[in-house]
Design a protein around this motif. Sequence first.
Motif, PDB file in Angstrom:
ATOM      1  N   UNK A  29       0.487  -1.492  -0.210  1.00 13.15           N
ATOM      2  CA  UNK A  29       0.162   0.098   0.001  1.00 13.15           C
ATOM      3  C   UNK A  29       0.617   1.234  -0.287  1.00 13.15           C
ATOM      4  N   UNK A  30       1.976   0.736   0.318  1.00 14.76           N
ATOM      5  CA  UNK A  30       3.483   1.926   0.285  1.00 14.76           C
ATOM      6  C   UNK A  30       3.515   2.522  -0.820  1.00 14.76           C
ATOM      7  N   UNK A  31       3.969   1.661  -1.765  1.00 14.90           N
ATOM      8  CA  UNK A  31       4.368   1.393  -3.004  1.00 14.90           C
ATOM      9  C   UNK A  31       3.204   1.567  -4.050  1.00 14.90           C
ATOM     10  N   UNK A  32       2.535   0.844  -4.103  1.00 16.09           N
ATOM     11  CA  UNK A  32       1.440   0.750  -5.197  1.00 16.09           C
ATOM     12  C   UNK A  32       0.434   1.769  -5.228  1.00 16.09           C
ATOM     13  N   UNK A  33      -0.018   2.097  -6.575  1.00 14.72           N
ATOM     14  CA  UNK A  33      -1.169   3.301  -6.514  1.00 14.72           C
ATOM     15  C   UNK A  33      -1.929   3.062  -7.699  1.00 14.72           C
ATOM     16  N   UNK A  34      -3.087   2.793  -7.589  1.00 14.39           N
ATOM     17  CA  UNK A  34      -3.814   3.189  -9.001  1.00 14.39           C
ATOM     18  C   UNK A  34      -4.095   5.247  -9.006  1.00 14.39           C
ATOM     19  N   UNK A  35      -4.094   5.663 -10.111  1.00 11.18           N
ATOM     20  CA  UNK A  35      -4.391   6.779  -9.932  1.00 11.18           C
ATOM     21  C   UNK A  35      -5.268   7.079 -11.452  1.00 11.18           C
ATOM     22  N   UNK A  36      -5.945   8.667 -11.922  1.00 13.73           N
ATOM     23  CA  UNK A  36      -7.041   9.040 -12.860  1.00 13.73           C
ATOM     24  C   UNK A  36      -8.308   8.546 -12.751  1.00 13.73           C
ATOM     25  N   UNK A  37      -8.451   7.190 -13.656  1.00 11.78           N
ATOM     26  CA  UNK A  37      -9.652   6.418 -13.657  1.00 11.78           C
ATOM     27  C   UNK A  37      -9.532   5.198 -13.288  1.00 11.78           C
ATOM     28  N   UNK A  38      -8.406   4.952 -12.866  1.00 13.89           N
ATOM     29  CA  UNK A  38      -7.764   3.481 -12.657  1.00 13.89           C
ATOM     30  C   UNK A  38      -7.498   2.330 -14.029  1.00 13.89           C
ATOM     31  N   UNK A  39      -7.839   1.357 -13.012  1.00 12.57           N
ATOM     32  CA  UNK A  39      -7.741   0.356 -14.417  1.00 12.57           C
ATOM     33  C   UNK A  39      -8.459  -0.124 -15.222  1.00 12.57           C
ATOM     34  N   UNK A  40      -7.984  -0.231 -16.916  1.00 15.73           N
ATOM     35  CA  UNK A  40      -9.262  -0.637 -17.242  1.00 15.73           C
ATOM     36  C   UNK A  40     -10.116  -2.241 -17.447  1.00 15.73           C
ATOM     37  N   UNK A  41     -10.520  -2.255 -18.046  1.00 16.47           N
ATOM     38  CA  UNK A  41     -11.057  -3.606 -17.717  1.00 16.47           C
ATOM     39  C   UNK A  41      -9.849  -5.006 -18.782  1.00 16.47           C
ATOM     40  N   UNK A  42      -8.991  -4.468 -19.318  1.00 14.15           N
ATOM     41  CA  UNK A  42      -8.714  -5.592 -20.025  1.00 14.15           C
ATOM     42  C   UNK A  42      -7.044  -5.243 -19.423  1.00 14.15           C
ATOM     43  N   UNK A  43      -6.763  -4.235 -18.269  1.00 22.56           N
ATOM     44  CA  UNK A  43      -5.746  -4.425 -17.744  1.00 22.56           C
ATOM     45  C   UNK A  43      -5.896  -5.490 -16.152  1.00 22.56           C
ATOM     46  N   UNK A  44      -4.198  -5.727 -16.853  1.00 22.77           N
ATOM     47  CA  UNK A  44      -4.037  -7.233 -15.740  1.00 22.77           C
ATOM     48  C   UNK A  44      -2.458  -7.034 -15.120  1.00 22.77           C
ATOM     49  N   UNK A  45      -2.526  -6.984 -13.969  1.00 23.02           N
ATOM     50  CA  UNK A  45      -0.784  -6.960 -13.247  1.00 23.02           C
ATOM     51  C   UNK A  45      -0.938  -7.834 -12.136  1.00 23.02           C
ATOM     52  N   UNK A  46       0.763  -9.372 -12.717  1.00 24.30           N
ATOM     53  CA  UNK A  46       0.646  -9.938 -11.319  1.00 24.30           C
ATOM     54  C   UNK A  46       1.315  -9.182 -10.511  1.00 24.30           C
ATOM     55  N   UNK A  47       1.419  -9.077  -8.937  1.00 24.00           N
ATOM     56  CA  UNK A  47       1.755  -9.365  -7.540  1.00 24.00           C
ATOM     57  C   UNK A  47       2.752 -10.220  -7.112  1.00 24.00           C
ATOM     58  N   UNK A  48       4.166 -10.476  -7.059  1.00 23.19           N
ATOM     59  CA  UNK A  48       4.655 -11.207  -5.616  1.00 23.19           C
ATOM     60  C   UNK A  48       4.638 -10.143  -4.469  1.00 23.19           C
ATOM     61  N   UNK A  49       4.786 -10.709  -3.030  1.00 24.17           N
ATOM     62  CA  UNK A  49       5.222 -10.552  -2.632  1.00 24.17           C
ATOM     63  C   UNK A  49       5.565 -11.608  -1.663  1.00 24.17           C
ATOM     64  N   UNK A  50       7.493 -10.895  -1.093  1.00 21.81           N
ATOM     65  CA  UNK A  50       8.013 -11.788  -0.942  1.00 21.81           C
ATOM     66  C   UNK A  50       7.787 -12.324   0.689  1.00 21.81           C
ATOM     67  N   UNK A  51       8.315 -13.682   1.066  1.00 19.85           N
ATOM     68  CA  UNK A  51       8.211 -13.909   2.153  1.00 19.85           C
ATOM     69  C   UNK A  51       8.926 -13.091   3.152  1.00 19.85           C
TER      70      UNK A  51
END
Length: 205
Positions: A131-153
């Motif tokens: 939450x301190x690093x990733x932010x959506x902006x503008x009108x956010x993500x469109x339906x065809x967006x896709x972002x994978x996120x991996x949180x380390x141990x």
Amino acid sequence: GRGAGIYIANSYSKLSMSGNSSINNNTATSDGGGVLVANASVFNMTGGSITNNKAANGAAVMLNYGGGDNHPTLHMSGGTIENNTATADDGGAINTDANAKLYFSGSAIVYDNPSADATQQKNVVLSQDSNGIITTEGTGLKTNAHIGVYVTDQAVVKGEESSTVYAEHGKLNTPFGMWLTNEDGTSSDGNLSKFTNDRDSSLFG
């Protein structure tokens, strides 16, 4: 070396990528196979593709904190980052230091970036509070967006061990990333379901 494709290191330098431009087939022995964004530099990606790059950390993009109040920043509202491979265990296609800022919107795609052993995806790798690093902006993500996120141990998210946090990522009422504040003062989630958990793709947004 570092920043095999493009290296932007001077404070407040800006790199813009759009249209059908591409950064591909670069190899760095340490950080930033495609692009290394250091200090307070900014990378704006509205289109194009970053593919088939390799590095230990941040095979596609590495955001490297330079100390002080510097915040290396990525704004991505379009384009594709895929098929980039990091050789380090938690290297990822996009990797960040603690003070880096990632802003996603529009039709951004960061997906299908394999781990070094090809056993799973490691797209955006976080070792700090997401939450301190990733932010959506503008009108956010469109339906065809896709972002994978991996949180380390090693990550600690909101004071909890990450092994617990990643397992609950996408749980009802626990949206991922920051919410948008609209001009009228209301909030929206910026279509956060377009973020998926690389450890378990059934968990999202």
